[in-house]
Design a protein around this motif. Structure first.
Motif, PDB file in Angstrom:
ATOM      1  N   TYR A 154       0.821  -1.216   0.000  1.00 48.34           N
ATOM      2  CA  TYR A 154       0.000   0.000   0.000  1.00 48.34           C
ATOM      3  C   TYR A 154       0.851   1.260   0.000  1.00 48.34           C
ATOM      4  O   TYR A 154       0.483   2.279  -0.589  1.00 48.34           O
ATOM      5  CB  TYR A 154      -0.940  -0.011   1.210  1.00 48.34           C
ATOM      6  CG  TYR A 154      -1.948  -1.120   1.158  1.00 48.34           C
ATOM      7  CD1 TYR A 154      -3.137  -0.975   0.441  1.00 48.34           C
ATOM      8  CD2 TYR A 154      -1.718  -2.334   1.801  1.00 48.34           C
ATOM      9  CE1 TYR A 154      -4.077  -1.996   0.380  1.00 48.34           C
ATOM     10  CE2 TYR A 154      -2.645  -3.373   1.744  1.00 48.34           C
ATOM     11  CZ  TYR A 154      -3.814  -3.196   1.027  1.00 48.34           C
ATOM     12  OH  TYR A 154      -4.736  -4.222   0.949  1.00 48.34           O
ATOM     13  N   LEU A 155       2.001   1.203   0.654  1.00 44.52           N
ATOM     14  CA  LEU A 155       2.872   2.375   0.766  1.00 44.52           C
ATOM     15  C   LEU A 155       3.462   2.795  -0.570  1.00 44.52           C
ATOM     16  O   LEU A 155       3.928   3.927  -0.720  1.00 44.52           O
ATOM     17  CB  LEU A 155       3.991   2.084   1.770  1.00 44.52           C
ATOM     18  CG  LEU A 155       4.883   3.234   2.213  1.00 44.52           C
ATOM     19  CD1 LEU A 155       4.073   4.326   2.907  1.00 44.52           C
ATOM     20  CD2 LEU A 155       5.982   2.741   3.130  1.00 44.52           C
ATOM     21  N   ALA A 177       2.130   7.806  -4.501  1.00 41.30           N
ATOM     22  CA  ALA A 177       3.233   7.714  -3.545  1.00 41.30           C
ATOM     23  C   ALA A 177       4.311   8.758  -3.822  1.00 41.30           C
ATOM     24  O   ALA A 177       4.552   9.153  -4.963  1.00 41.30           O
ATOM     25  CB  ALA A 177       3.857   6.317  -3.581  1.00 41.30           C
ATOM     26  N   ILE A 178       4.949   9.199  -2.761  1.00 42.43           N
ATOM     27  CA  ILE A 178       6.134  10.052  -2.865  1.00 42.43           C
ATOM     28  C   ILE A 178       7.346   9.203  -2.520  1.00 42.43           C
ATOM     29  O   ILE A 178       7.395   8.580  -1.458  1.00 42.43           O
ATOM     30  CB  ILE A 178       6.066  11.254  -1.892  1.00 42.43           C
ATOM     31  CG1 ILE A 178       4.765  12.035  -2.054  1.00 42.43           C
ATOM     32  CG2 ILE A 178       7.283  12.147  -2.084  1.00 42.43           C
ATOM     33  CD1 ILE A 178       4.677  12.882  -3.284  1.00 42.43           C
ATOM     34  N   LEU A 179       8.325   9.157  -3.415  1.00 42.65           N
ATOM     35  CA  LEU A 179       9.581   8.460  -3.174  1.00 42.65           C
ATOM     36  C   LEU A 179      10.689   9.487  -2.970  1.00 42.65           C
ATOM     37  O   LEU A 179      10.625  10.592  -3.504  1.00 42.65           O
ATOM     38  CB  LEU A 179       9.918   7.550  -4.353  1.00 42.65           C
ATOM     39  CG  LEU A 179       8.862   6.497  -4.721  1.00 42.65           C
ATOM     40  CD1 LEU A 179       9.328   5.688  -5.927  1.00 42.65           C
ATOM     41  CD2 LEU A 179       8.571   5.585  -3.544  1.00 42.65           C
ATOM     42  N   GLN A 180      11.692   9.108  -2.189  1.00 39.59           N
ATOM     43  CA  GLN A 180      12.748  10.057  -1.860  1.00 39.59           C
ATOM     44  C   GLN A 180      13.614  10.374  -3.076  1.00 39.59           C
ATOM     45  O   GLN A 180      14.158   9.483  -3.717  1.00 39.59           O
ATOM     46  CB  GLN A 180      13.623   9.525  -0.732  1.00 39.59           C
ATOM     47  CG  GLN A 180      14.731  10.474  -0.300  1.00 39.59           C
ATOM     48  CD  GLN A 180      14.199  11.821   0.175  1.00 39.59           C
ATOM     49  OE1 GLN A 180      13.256  11.875   0.964  1.00 39.59           O
ATOM     50  NE2 GLN A 180      14.787  12.907  -0.305  1.00 39.59           N
ATOM     51  N   ARG A 181      13.717  11.646  -3.366  1.00 37.09           N
ATOM     52  CA  ARG A 181      14.542  12.100  -4.495  1.00 37.09           C
ATOM     53  C   ARG A 181      16.028  11.944  -4.175  1.00 37.09           C
ATOM     54  O   ARG A 181      16.438  11.885  -3.009  1.00 37.09           O
ATOM     55  CB  ARG A 181      14.245  13.576  -4.808  1.00 37.09           C
ATOM     56  CG  ARG A 181      14.581  14.508  -3.652  1.00 37.09           C
ATOM     57  CD  ARG A 181      14.365  15.953  -4.008  1.00 37.09           C
ATOM     58  NE  ARG A 181      14.579  16.815  -2.843  1.00 37.09           N
ATOM     59  CZ  ARG A 181      15.086  18.037  -2.895  1.00 37.09           C
ATOM     60  NH1 ARG A 181      15.429  18.553  -4.061  1.00 37.09           N
ATOM     61  NH2 ARG A 181      15.240  18.763  -1.805  1.00 37.09           N
ATOM     62  N   GLY A 234      -4.132   1.162   3.705  1.00 35.09           N
ATOM     63  CA  GLY A 234      -3.470   2.466   3.626  1.00 35.09           C
ATOM     64  C   GLY A 234      -3.576   3.052   2.239  1.00 35.09           C
ATOM     65  O   GLY A 234      -3.718   2.324   1.246  1.00 35.09           O
ATOM     66  N   GLN A 235      -3.507   4.377   2.171  1.00 40.32           N
ATOM     67  CA  GLN A 235      -3.654   5.075   0.900  1.00 40.32           C
ATOM     68  C   GLN A 235      -2.973   6.432   0.975  1.00 40.32           C
ATOM     69  O   GLN A 235      -3.086   7.136   1.985  1.00 40.32           O
ATOM     70  CB  GLN A 235      -5.149   5.247   0.580  1.00 40.32           C
ATOM     71  CG  GLN A 235      -5.443   5.969  -0.713  1.00 40.32           C
ATOM     72  CD  GLN A 235      -6.938   6.167  -0.918  1.00 40.32           C
ATOM     73  OE1 GLN A 235      -7.762   5.804  -0.079  1.00 40.32           O
ATOM     74  NE2 GLN A 235      -7.307   6.751  -2.042  1.00 40.32           N
ATOM     75  N   TRP A 236      -2.263   6.787  -0.080  1.00 32.54           N
ATOM     76  CA  TRP A 236      -1.692   8.128  -0.147  1.00 32.54           C
ATOM     77  C   TRP A 236      -2.812   9.133  -0.433  1.00 32.54           C
ATOM     78  O   TRP A 236      -3.599   8.952  -1.361  1.00 32.54           O
ATOM     79  CB  TRP A 236      -0.642   8.211  -1.252  1.00 32.54           C
ATOM     80  CG  TRP A 236       0.680   7.644  -0.838  1.00 32.54           C
ATOM     81  CD1 TRP A 236       1.131   6.375  -1.048  1.00 32.54           C
ATOM     82  CD2 TRP A 236       1.712   8.324  -0.113  1.00 32.54           C
ATOM     83  NE1 TRP A 236       2.384   6.218  -0.505  1.00 32.54           N
ATOM     84  CE2 TRP A 236       2.771   7.403   0.059  1.00 32.54           C
ATOM     85  CE3 TRP A 236       1.845   9.624   0.379  1.00 32.54           C
ATOM     86  CZ2 TRP A 236       3.947   7.739   0.726  1.00 32.54           C
ATOM     87  CZ3 TRP A 236       3.027   9.961   1.035  1.00 32.54           C
ATOM     88  CH2 TRP A 236       4.055   9.037   1.209  1.00 32.54           C
ATOM     89  N   LYS A 237      -2.871  10.165   0.388  1.00 36.06           N
ATOM     90  CA  LYS A 237      -3.894  11.194   0.220  1.00 36.06           C
ATOM     91  C   LYS A 237      -3.246  12.562   0.080  1.00 36.06           C
ATOM     92  O   LYS A 237      -2.155  12.800   0.601  1.00 36.06           O
ATOM     93  CB  LYS A 237      -4.852  11.187   1.415  1.00 36.06           C
ATOM     94  CG  LYS A 237      -5.645   9.891   1.541  1.00 36.06           C
ATOM     95  CD  LYS A 237      -6.615   9.958   2.709  1.00 36.06           C
ATOM     96  CE  LYS A 237      -7.436   8.679   2.815  1.00 36.06           C
ATOM     97  NZ  LYS A 237      -8.396   8.727   3.945  1.00 36.06           N
TER      98      LYS A 237
END
Length: 231
Positions: free
Chosen positions: A9-10, A15-19, A141-144
């Motif tokens: 779910y993450l 989703a935001i991933l680390q740049r 879970g869900q990115w909002k």
């Protein structure tokens, strides 16, 4: 038999991933299958293990918005939409960190109405205590986006921090919320270290009984409902 693909779910839509650093990306499918992950001009290949787990290490990526990830095997394909590379922060702690924007609306009455930034996003880790095993994946879970009604459930500290930081550099912000009010440090530890530190609660083994745990949770819910009603 056609296999399926499960993505944690993450790591799903939004989703935001680390740049600017390598990211671990994983999922599950059929046993020992070739898995291909592609986005933009990048194509990565791997093979799932005997249990279906597959892993990728994504190369470093500069700040970017709204990328679609395609994951495929020989017989199935899925698309993850609107993935961004930005800065990711963990919101850990107790009630001061957990306190939602909904609870701050009397002090900041216009904030929820005016918040319109789709690049401030959050993922709230579900509160699911586990006493009889160590979980390896989240069950929901869900990115909002921190916009409108969804903003009401975001940590106030997290939101105002993200708002300030975005105004400085314009980089997408991902907030992973794990704070739970009133939790001391030892409740975040598993049985093994608690035993080693002689800090295991006398009720720990009793809480492995799901019916007893459910009873405790119901009592807590009644207390919380009564508190909210009184408030």
């Amino acid at each position: 038999m056609k296999s399926s693909i499960f993505i944690p779910y993450l790591l799903r839509d939004g989703a935001i991933l680390q740049r600017n650093q390598r990211n671990h990306f994983w999922g599950y499918t059929g046993s020992e299958q070739e898995v291909i992950l592609s986005y933009e001009e990048i194509i990565l290949k791997t093979k799932s293990d005997e249990k279906g787990l597959f892993n990728f290490i994504l190369p470093t990526h500069e700040t970017s918005e709204s990328i679609d990830f395609k994951i495929s095997t020989v017989d199935v394909e899925i698309i993850l939409k609107d993935i961004c590379f930005g800065d990711v922060f963990l919101l850990g702690g107790q009630s001061n960190m957990q306190l939602w924007m909904e609870r701050l609306k009397t002090r900041y009455p216009d904030e929820i109405k005016q918040a319109k930034n789709p690049l401030i996003r959050y993922f709230e880790v579900p509160q699911e205590p586990s006493f009889d095993n160590i979980k390896t994946e989240l069950t929901s879970g869900q990115w909002k986006r921190a916009i409108g009604e969804d903003l009401k459930n975001l940590s106030g500290i997290g939101y105002f921090f993200a708002k300030e930081k975005f105004s400085e550099d314009g980089v997408p912000i991902g907030l992973i919320a794990t704070a739970v009010g009133g939790t001391p440090l030892n409740v975040w530890l598993s049985e093994e270290p608690l035993t080693k530190f002689n800090s295991l609660s006398p009720s720990y083994n009793a809480l492995k009984n799901k019916e007893y745990l459910k009873e405790i949770q119901n009592i807590d819910k009644l207390y919380q409902d009564s508190y909210q009603k009184t408030l």
